[in-house]
Design a protein around this motif. Sequence first.
Motif, PDB file in Angstrom:
ATOM      1  N   ASN A 166      -7.139  -5.320  32.434  1.00 37.47           N
ATOM      2  CA  ASN A 166      -6.585  -5.020  31.220  1.00 37.47           C
ATOM      3  C   ASN A 166      -5.820  -6.260  30.740  1.00 37.47           C
ATOM      4  OD1 ASN A 166      -4.480  -3.840  29.162  1.00 37.47           O
ATOM      5  ND2 ASN A 166      -6.536  -2.541  29.177  1.00 37.47           N
ATOM      6  N   LYS A 167      -5.966  -6.993  29.755  1.00 33.06           N
ATOM      7  CA  LYS A 167      -5.226  -8.021  29.326  1.00 33.06           C
ATOM      8  C   LYS A 167      -3.555  -7.647  28.638  1.00 33.06           C
ATOM      9  CE  LYS A 167      -9.123 -10.406  27.270  1.00 33.06           C
ATOM     10  NZ  LYS A 167      -9.643 -10.975  25.896  1.00 33.06           N
ATOM     11  N   LYS A 168      -3.432  -6.588  28.009  1.00 31.36           N
ATOM     12  CA  LYS A 168      -2.604  -5.858  27.436  1.00 31.36           C
ATOM     13  C   LYS A 168      -1.221  -5.770  28.657  1.00 31.36           C
ATOM     14  CE  LYS A 168       0.258  -4.842  23.741  1.00 31.36           C
ATOM     15  NZ  LYS A 168       0.538  -6.201  23.129  1.00 31.36           N
ATOM     16  N   VAL A 169      -1.965  -4.832  29.753  1.00 28.62           N
ATOM     17  CA  VAL A 169      -1.172  -4.619  30.814  1.00 28.62           C
ATOM     18  C   VAL A 169      -0.388  -5.935  31.498  1.00 28.62           C
ATOM     19  CG1 VAL A 169      -0.824  -3.705  33.051  1.00 28.62           C
ATOM     20  CG2 VAL A 169      -2.084  -2.464  31.345  1.00 28.62           C
ATOM     21  N   LYS A 192      -8.197 -13.302  37.373  1.00 26.57           N
ATOM     22  CA  LYS A 192      -9.276 -11.925  36.919  1.00 26.57           C
ATOM     23  C   LYS A 192      -9.769 -12.377  35.460  1.00 26.57           C
ATOM     24  CE  LYS A 192      -7.228  -8.825  40.137  1.00 26.57           C
ATOM     25  NZ  LYS A 192      -6.279  -7.511  40.181  1.00 26.57           N
ATOM     26  N   ILE A 193      -8.764 -12.776  34.564  1.00 25.10           N
ATOM     27  CA  ILE A 193      -9.283 -12.611  33.117  1.00 25.10           C
ATOM     28  C   ILE A 193      -9.464 -14.174  32.831  1.00 25.10           C
ATOM     29  CG2 ILE A 193      -8.782 -11.991  30.882  1.00 25.10           C
ATOM     30  CD1 ILE A 193      -6.993 -10.027  32.031  1.00 25.10           C
ATOM     31  N   LYS A 194     -10.649 -14.891  32.814  1.00 22.57           N
ATOM     32  CA  LYS A 194     -10.603 -16.230  32.709  1.00 22.57           C
ATOM     33  C   LYS A 194     -11.000 -16.574  31.206  1.00 22.57           C
ATOM     34  CE  LYS A 194     -12.057 -17.098  37.585  1.00 22.57           C
ATOM     35  NZ  LYS A 194     -10.837 -17.775  38.059  1.00 22.57           N
ATOM     36  N   GLU A 195     -10.098 -16.345  30.415  1.00 23.98           N
ATOM     37  CA  GLU A 195     -10.219 -16.673  28.963  1.00 23.98           C
ATOM     38  C   GLU A 195      -9.103 -17.495  28.447  1.00 23.98           C
ATOM     39  OE1 GLU A 195     -10.636 -13.219  26.658  1.00 23.98           O
ATOM     40  OE2 GLU A 195     -12.175 -12.225  28.349  1.00 23.98           O
TER      41      GLU A 195
END
Length: 595
Positions: free
Chosen positions: A175-178, A232-235
């Motif tokens: 989760n990006k926001k967390v 984990k979030i590769k953006e």
Amino acid sequence: MAEIVQQRIEERIPELEQLERVGLFTKKEVKSIIKRATALEYKLHRLIINKEDFIAYIQYEINILELIKKRRAHIHYQFKREEIEYPIIHRINSVFSRATKKWKDDVQLWLSHVAFCKKWATKAQISKVFSSMLAIHPDKPVMWIMAAKSELEDRNSSESARHLFLRALRFHPNNKKVYQEYFRMELLHCEKLRKQKEELELAQMDLGEYEFSPEILSAKLAEVVYRESTGKIKEAEFVISLLGIAAIFKFTKELQDFILQDLQANYTEDSLTWDFMAKRELEAPGAGEELQTAKGRASDINRREERCCQVYEEGVKSLNTEPMWTCYAAFCLERLKRKTNVQELKEKRQERLLGVLQRAHNSSLLKEEYYKNWLQVLLSSEDAEGAASVAMAATQRYSQSVTVWSLSLQTLIHLESGAVGKLFQDALTHVNPKESLPLWQLQVQWSVANQSPEETEAVFKRGLLSAVAAVAMEMKESYLDWSFSTGGYKKARKTFTSLNENRPLSKAFFTKMIQIEKEQETPKMSCLRDYYERALQEFGTSDDDLWLKYIQEELGSLGQPENCGKIHWRAMKFLEGESVERFTSKYTLLQTGHL
């Protein structure tokens, strides 16, 4: 039940006695509170309980608290809070707990409890409320973030906040926001420690008993969060958002440089990276001497924009995609829209934008909406030939888009091009017939203004043959309107007679003819009846307004009031469902003179 209610009321007596004794409430008001509280308590102890009763109880108690607060301020009495407010607050918390146990899924109820705890300084209770809420709603990331923020801001406990974020990440690992809020929390914690250290140093106190780890003070914990989250979030968008958070804090230059390096090294396949890096060039410092004059400032801005464009050029070479060209075009367009009194800068920006749009179009990578901006710029600079060329090119690139065809045809109409008539036929061939109504409307407008009546009539007749109901109905209405405006009443009636049996039909088609008839010097009631009867054949089962207007027409100077009873009987027979009730109520209002 009565015994329990009586017990609850007796528990209130000490606080009510205190309220009366110190002069905050009168004896009469205390009796009123007991009476109201008794009624509310009975509702809370019924066999079948309602959420609304709990909310009403809580609201009543909060209103009492608010009133006590105002009266304390009025008489300047600030004592005996433990004996007056605390029992009320404890009772409200207890009722909230009962309600949230009964209606566990009601998130708003939980949040109301949290808001109450924050307002009335029961911070110790907040952690318990959040703990209970998260046990039931662990699937909502927002709840975890709120709980962690509460620990950090209300209880000043960064350790508890960190623990909550780590638990949240077990439930929401991607989760990006967390991650963003966890990253922010670590930087806030770091900022707080740095301020504490500065204050102690200013006070010349011994720092021996305080532990200020250099790693924590240099935001290494935030860097750990960054590494874990980007693993984990590769953006690129997510990385840029973290960089934006880091930029808020003055002490994060090293961390910002690290994130920038990571962005440039690992995210060059994303157009957002190039867009971000290009726009950073606008923030670069300029030469101080030049900024004293308007021309100097314009020259400095132009240099910055040129540097931005150099980065964009590298981007489109490395990443020749539609999103990349969109970012480049959006930047150039945004700069052109900025106001400037320096004509050279304005011309340079326009030239830059037109060049980018042309190159994107040549690569077949220009988004649909940018053709509109392109045409607007060309028309504003009075480049008729260029605008016509772009309009034609747009229709070839997006041949199935109604928006593009409408835009291009409007441009060519404005330029008075001779190819408009043929292009309308091409447009209607390429687009989806179900979406073609705007093109038909535009063609009618153009034909009425530029073609002979015979050619315009031919356009209407082609539209009437459309298999799409919306187009056929619109064409009937427009054809009738045009017939009246060009040939008067006789032609309008002839058009109506030729079309009133050809379905699909719209109510507006009939009401337009009724309006035309009523505008004549001597309107014929027989014709009006004919129009109403034909309309009711189509819409009589559902349109109660049509029946009512028919009755009103008969009640008018031209009609025969004795026919109203028959029309009413037919309406009650034909109408279906809710329209019967609506008609009955409106007819009653009409009879009593209220309509």
